[in-house]
Motif scaffolding. Structure first.
Motif, PDB file in Angstrom:
ATOM      1  N   ILE A 144      -6.765  45.526   2.217  1.00  0.00           N
ATOM      2  CA  ILE A 144      -7.901  46.291   2.754  1.00  0.00           C
ATOM      3  C   ILE A 144      -7.711  47.790   2.519  1.00  0.00           C
ATOM      4  O   ILE A 144      -8.630  48.491   2.095  1.00  0.00           O
ATOM      5  N   ALA A 145      -6.495  48.270   2.774  1.00  0.00           N
ATOM      6  CA  ALA A 145      -6.253  49.716   2.607  1.00  0.00           C
ATOM      7  C   ALA A 145      -6.056  50.082   1.140  1.00  0.00           C
ATOM      8  O   ALA A 145      -6.282  51.223   0.738  1.00  0.00           O
ATOM      9  N   GLY A 146      -5.592  49.120   0.356  1.00  0.00           N
ATOM     10  CA  GLY A 146      -5.355  49.385  -1.068  1.00  0.00           C
ATOM     11  C   GLY A 146      -4.039  50.090  -1.328  1.00  0.00           C
ATOM     12  O   GLY A 146      -3.897  50.761  -2.354  1.00  0.00           O
ATOM     13  N   ILE A 147      -3.083  49.983  -0.393  1.00  0.00           N
ATOM     14  CA  ILE A 147      -1.741  50.555  -0.644  1.00  0.00           C
ATOM     15  C   ILE A 147      -0.670  49.510  -0.314  1.00  0.00           C
ATOM     16  O   ILE A 147      -0.919  48.583   0.444  1.00  0.00           O
ATOM     17  N   LYS A 148       0.511  49.683  -0.883  1.00  0.00           N
ATOM     18  CA  LYS A 148       1.640  48.786  -0.616  1.00  0.00           C
ATOM     19  C   LYS A 148       2.322  49.199   0.692  1.00  0.00           C
ATOM     20  O   LYS A 148       2.419  50.392   0.988  1.00  0.00           O
ATOM     21  N   ILE A 149       2.793  48.214   1.454  1.00  0.00           N
ATOM     22  CA  ILE A 149       3.505  48.528   2.698  1.00  0.00           C
ATOM     23  C   ILE A 149       4.958  48.100   2.550  1.00  0.00           C
ATOM     24  O   ILE A 149       5.266  46.915   2.456  1.00  0.00           O
TER      25      ILE A 149
END
Ligand SMILES: Nc1ncnc2c1ncn2[C@@H]1O[C@H](COP(=O)(O)OP(=O)(O)OP(=O)(O)O)[C@@H](O)[C@H]1O
Ligand SMILES: Cc1ncc(CO)c(N)n1
Length: 268
Positions: A144-149
């Motif tokens: 959803i955010a479009g970033i890796k965690i």
């Protein structure tokens, strides 16, 4: 009697989806209703088939519920296709649904995909703005955010991004992350880390469904969002820690852990 509605898919194995939701709401002493989005053929090892209901039939179910026993809270789980998401959005607006918890279900615990790629963008555009709470797990938060965690700081960053984009509180669930079970609630511009101990139990089929329907149950009773989430987290933790062991894969939780602590005479 408080009333809650689940809009979700049926899980033939009873541990996730509609079945988990109804068990959870009932265990909370809340009257449970269901609008079924799809039938799934699945068990603790995986999903073998999905059969969506038609848009018309989904809307008919929503009309029947909202024109009669009006829910105090609504939980939305698996909705696999664009058309069904749009129908839900239309009907939630038409009936002014209260206390809407959206669990953006994408992949089952067993690893099976439960939503099409195209439907994810419709979910964001048509359903997220109607949510009073979004409950993505870490992999869903990444999508959803479009970033890796990779770190807890990334979790905060991604959760803030979602909050700022869609304007609703976000609970990023940490069940798929690290050595603990800490969840991050971002509400009213503030971060709340909800600490949790990770139980060494592979039987976590339906944890997400159970958490979101427990939150909806608590909201239907009038608890604040923070209190509703904290109580729900405790309920899920105890249902995992009960160590039920069913099936050949990742088994279900014991939704009835509390009732089973009572003696038989009390129940009947
Ligand atoms: N092993 C565990 N021990 C304790 N708590 C857990 C464990 N696994 C998950 N949880 C808790 O369960 C809740 C659901 O989190 P999780 O990240 O598993 O959701 P999910 O991935 O959406 O679930 P599902 O697997 O049903 O799709 C969260 O509060 C999380 O912290
Ligand atoms: C029907 C259904 N909804 C959600 C999940 C996610 O756990 C699942 N496995 N099945």
């Amino acid at each position: 009697m408080y009333k809650a509605l689940t809009i979700a898919g049926s899980d033939s194995s009873g541990g996730a989806g509609i079945q988990a939701d109804i068990k959870t709401m009932t265990a909370h002493g809340v009257y449970a209703m269901s609008v079924i989005t799809a039938l799934t053929a699945q068990n603790t090892t995986g999903v073998t088939g999905i059969m969506d209901v038609s848009k018309e039939f989904l809307e008919e179910q929503m009309d029947c519920v909202f024109t009669d026993i009006v829910p105090d809270a609504v939980k939305i789980g698996m909705v696999s296709s664009e058309g069904l998401i749009r129908s839900i959005s239309k009907k939630l607006k038409q009936y002014g649904a209260q206390n809407v918890v959206v669990d953006p279900v994408m992949v089952a615990t067993s690893g099976s995909r439960l939503i099409t790629e195209e439907a994810i963008s419709v979910l964001k555009e048509a359903l997220f703005p109607l949510a009073d709470l979004l409950t993505p797990n870490v992999p869903e938060t990444e999508v959803i955010a479009g970033i890796k965690i990779k770190t807890k700081e990334d979790m905060v960053k991604a959760t803030k991004m979602i909050y700022n984009r869609y304007g609703c509180p976000v609970l990023c669930k940490g069940g798929h992350f690290g050595n603990d079970a800490d969840d991050l609630l971002y509400i009213d511009g503030e971060i709340h880390w909800l600490k949790g101990e990770r139980y060494d139990n592979p039987n976590t089929h339906g944890t997400g469904c159970t958490l979101s329907s427990a939150i909806a149950s608590n909201l239907s009773k009038g608890y604040s969002m923070i209190e509703a989430v904290k109580l729900a987290k405790t309920y899920v933790a105890k249902a995992i820690d009960d160590n039920m062991n069913l099936g050949k894969g990742r088994g279900p939780l014991n939704h009835m852990w509390k009732i089973m602590q009572c003696d038989d005479n009390f129940i009947f």
